[in-house]
Design a protein around this motif. Sequence first.
Motif, PDB file in Angstrom:
ATOM      1  N   PRO A 191     -15.080   3.208 -13.934  1.00  0.00           N
ATOM      2  CA  PRO A 191     -16.011   4.324 -13.602  1.00  0.00           C
ATOM      3  C   PRO A 191     -16.851   3.769 -12.069  1.00  0.00           C
ATOM      4  O   PRO A 191     -17.309   2.850 -12.025  1.00  0.00           O
ATOM      5  CB  PRO A 191     -17.066   4.200 -14.715  1.00  0.00           C
ATOM      6  N   GLY A 192     -16.702   4.752 -11.294  1.00  0.00           N
ATOM      7  CA  GLY A 192     -17.391   4.927 -10.116  1.00  0.00           C
ATOM      8  C   GLY A 192     -16.459   4.479  -8.920  1.00  0.00           C
ATOM      9  O   GLY A 192     -16.819   4.298  -7.640  1.00  0.00           O
ATOM     10  N   SER A 193     -15.298   3.675  -9.392  1.00  0.00           N
ATOM     11  CA  SER A 193     -14.450   3.311  -8.231  1.00  0.00           C
ATOM     12  C   SER A 193     -13.512   4.337  -7.619  1.00  0.00           C
ATOM     13  O   SER A 193     -13.475   5.296  -8.352  1.00  0.00           O
ATOM     14  CB  SER A 193     -13.650   1.964  -8.821  1.00  0.00           C
ATOM     15  N   THR A 194     -13.292   4.021  -6.563  1.00  0.00           N
ATOM     16  CA  THR A 194     -12.232   5.059  -5.773  1.00  0.00           C
ATOM     17  C   THR A 194     -10.756   4.433  -5.795  1.00  0.00           C
ATOM     18  O   THR A 194     -10.572   3.211  -5.639  1.00  0.00           O
ATOM     19  CB  THR A 194     -12.743   5.524  -4.493  1.00  0.00           C
ATOM     20  N   PRO A 195      -9.792   5.205  -5.910  1.00  0.00           N
ATOM     21  CA  PRO A 195      -8.411   4.853  -5.785  1.00  0.00           C
ATOM     22  C   PRO A 195      -7.960   3.840  -4.588  1.00  0.00           C
ATOM     23  O   PRO A 195      -7.446   2.758  -4.671  1.00  0.00           O
ATOM     24  CB  PRO A 195      -7.403   5.881  -5.799  1.00  0.00           C
ATOM     25  N   CYS A 196      -8.512   4.333  -3.489  1.00  0.00           N
ATOM     26  CA  CYS A 196      -8.241   3.631  -2.370  1.00  0.00           C
ATOM     27  C   CYS A 196      -9.079   3.460  -1.071  1.00  0.00           C
ATOM     28  O   CYS A 196      -8.989   2.967   0.055  1.00  0.00           O
ATOM     29  CB  CYS A 196      -6.917   4.101  -1.498  1.00  0.00           C
ATOM     30  N   ASP A 197     -10.424   4.191  -1.235  1.00  0.00           N
ATOM     31  CA  ASP A 197     -11.342   4.144  -0.348  1.00  0.00           C
ATOM     32  C   ASP A 197     -11.703   3.039   0.354  1.00  0.00           C
ATOM     33  O   ASP A 197     -11.928   2.859   1.523  1.00  0.00           O
ATOM     34  CB  ASP A 197     -12.518   5.215  -0.859  1.00  0.00           C
ATOM     35  N   ASP A 198     -12.027   1.815  -0.618  1.00  0.00           N
ATOM     36  CA  ASP A 198     -12.463   0.766  -0.068  1.00  0.00           C
ATOM     37  C   ASP A 198     -11.284  -0.017   1.014  1.00  0.00           C
ATOM     38  O   ASP A 198     -11.752  -0.993   1.567  1.00  0.00           O
ATOM     39  CB  ASP A 198     -13.157  -0.346  -1.103  1.00  0.00           C
ATOM     40  N   SER A 199      -9.975   0.144   0.632  1.00  0.00           N
ATOM     41  CA  SER A 199      -9.141  -0.498   1.486  1.00  0.00           C
ATOM     42  C   SER A 199      -7.776   0.396   1.588  1.00  0.00           C
ATOM     43  O   SER A 199      -6.942   0.192   0.623  1.00  0.00           O
ATOM     44  CB  SER A 199      -8.786  -1.799   0.697  1.00  0.00           C
ATOM     45  N   ALA A 200      -8.042   1.307   2.314  1.00  0.00           N
ATOM     46  CA  ALA A 200      -6.896   2.133   2.498  1.00  0.00           C
ATOM     47  C   ALA A 200      -5.658   1.629   3.545  1.00  0.00           C
ATOM     48  O   ALA A 200      -5.778   0.756   4.484  1.00  0.00           O
ATOM     49  CB  ALA A 200      -7.067   3.467   3.139  1.00  0.00           C
ATOM     50  N   VAL A 201      -4.403   1.579   3.051  1.00  0.00           N
ATOM     51  CA  VAL A 201      -3.209   1.010   3.813  1.00  0.00           C
ATOM     52  C   VAL A 201      -2.340   1.925   4.398  1.00  0.00           C
ATOM     53  O   VAL A 201      -1.052   1.761   5.053  1.00  0.00           O
ATOM     54  CB  VAL A 201      -2.613  -0.325   2.870  1.00  0.00           C
ATOM     55  N   GLY A 202      -2.429   3.418   4.049  1.00  0.00           N
ATOM     56  CA  GLY A 202      -1.416   4.084   4.451  1.00  0.00           C
ATOM     57  C   GLY A 202      -0.445   4.380   3.593  1.00  0.00           C
ATOM     58  O   GLY A 202      -0.298   4.205   2.213  1.00  0.00           O
ATOM     59  N   THR A 203       0.804   4.361   4.206  1.00  0.00           N
ATOM     60  CA  THR A 203       2.159   4.392   3.423  1.00  0.00           C
ATOM     61  C   THR A 203       2.841   2.997   3.698  1.00  0.00           C
ATOM     62  O   THR A 203       3.104   2.483   4.744  1.00  0.00           O
ATOM     63  CB  THR A 203       3.141   5.633   4.087  1.00  0.00           C
ATOM     64  N   VAL A 204       3.417   2.585   2.380  1.00  0.00           N
ATOM     65  CA  VAL A 204       4.225   1.308   2.399  1.00  0.00           C
ATOM     66  C   VAL A 204       5.727   1.431   1.599  1.00  0.00           C
ATOM     67  O   VAL A 204       5.593   2.349   0.609  1.00  0.00           O
ATOM     68  CB  VAL A 204       3.521   0.095   1.879  1.00  0.00           C
ATOM     69  N   LYS A 205       6.455   0.723   2.128  1.00  0.00           N
ATOM     70  CA  LYS A 205       7.743   0.613   1.008  1.00  0.00           C
ATOM     71  C   LYS A 205       7.959  -0.492   0.500  1.00  0.00           C
ATOM     72  O   LYS A 205       7.892  -1.583   1.217  1.00  0.00           O
ATOM     73  CB  LYS A 205       8.841   1.272   2.221  1.00  0.00           C
ATOM     74  N   VAL A 206       7.999  -0.551  -0.724  1.00  0.00           N
ATOM     75  CA  VAL A 206       8.330  -1.889  -1.733  1.00  0.00           C
ATOM     76  C   VAL A 206       9.755  -2.109  -1.622  1.00  0.00           C
ATOM     77  O   VAL A 206      10.505  -1.641  -1.724  1.00  0.00           O
ATOM     78  CB  VAL A 206       7.796  -1.563  -2.855  1.00  0.00           C
ATOM     79  N   PRO A 207       9.775  -3.711  -0.996  1.00  0.00           N
ATOM     80  CA  PRO A 207      11.249  -4.075  -0.958  1.00  0.00           C
ATOM     81  C   PRO A 207      11.788  -4.235  -2.211  1.00  0.00           C
ATOM     82  O   PRO A 207      11.089  -4.403  -3.321  1.00  0.00           O
ATOM     83  CB  PRO A 207      10.878  -5.400  -0.278  1.00  0.00           C
ATOM     84  N   LYS A 208      13.007  -4.620  -2.171  1.00  0.00           N
ATOM     85  CA  LYS A 208      13.904  -4.794  -3.568  1.00  0.00           C
ATOM     86  C   LYS A 208      13.201  -6.212  -4.119  1.00  0.00           C
ATOM     87  O   LYS A 208      12.867  -7.019  -3.271  1.00  0.00           O
ATOM     88  CB  LYS A 208      15.379  -4.913  -3.019  1.00  0.00           C
TER      89      LYS A 208
END
Length: 267
Positions: A191-208
């Motif tokens: 409660p009170g946390s944000t999904p990504c506001d404190d450390s936004a990284v933009g868009t990433v692709k997860v390797p195999k």
Amino acid sequence: MTDEKESAPDGRAGGGEAATLGRSPQDAPGATDGTAAAPTGRRWRRRRRGEGARRPLWKELPILIGCALVLALLVKTFLVQAFSIPSGSMENTLQPGDRVLVDKLTPWFGSEPERGEVVVFRDPGGWMDGTPIHRPNAVQKALSFIGLMPSGEEQDLIKRVIAVGGDTVECNRGEPVKVNGKALDEPYIYPGSTPCDDSAVGTVKVPKDHLWVMGDHRNDSRDSRFHAQEPGGGFVPVKNVIGRAFTVTWPVSRWATLPVPGTFHNR
């Protein structure tokens, strides 16, 4: 006529069998000095086999303890292992001091972590730098080795799998986390946390064969986002995963299962 009894065919006097059956133990063949004859035949063999079959408890106890320790070690190695939660990075799903059981069996059959699962994994490299390590005593080390208590010195972490190999993750300020273009509904976030506001990284692709992981207490979790600019890109190799945490076992008041949230289904 004489009073002689008619002889039996074997040369003994008639009625001899009845006389033998009626003899007392002292009169039985082979009995001397008033002692009873030793039991013969099947009864004697049963008695001999039964003599000394049960060991005293003090002899059996070490064997039982040894078997129990071997069984506990096998369970820890191949089935389940207990882990202790050291920090608040997974609040409120997991609290510091909670004990969880981790499934180590399914990976042996080729099962890989899935989105939404809470997993324990070995440090991919540098994630735990500066983290104080508890130094257990000899007894604690022995108990943790066989799986009777969690280890306090292993370099392991616990996070939630957000994305797997081939997925695209979007983590931007003011927005929900998106996986493959679909926003996640994350009621498990602290409660009170944000999904990504404190450390936004933009868009990433997860390797195999890699994972993108995040803590449920987003503002207090040094997860994939915080290591995105380091070697390894913040991804966790699947081979580093020890297993999936599936239940909280301690304290009793906190007992709960750890299912996959519905937002990850059909992703």
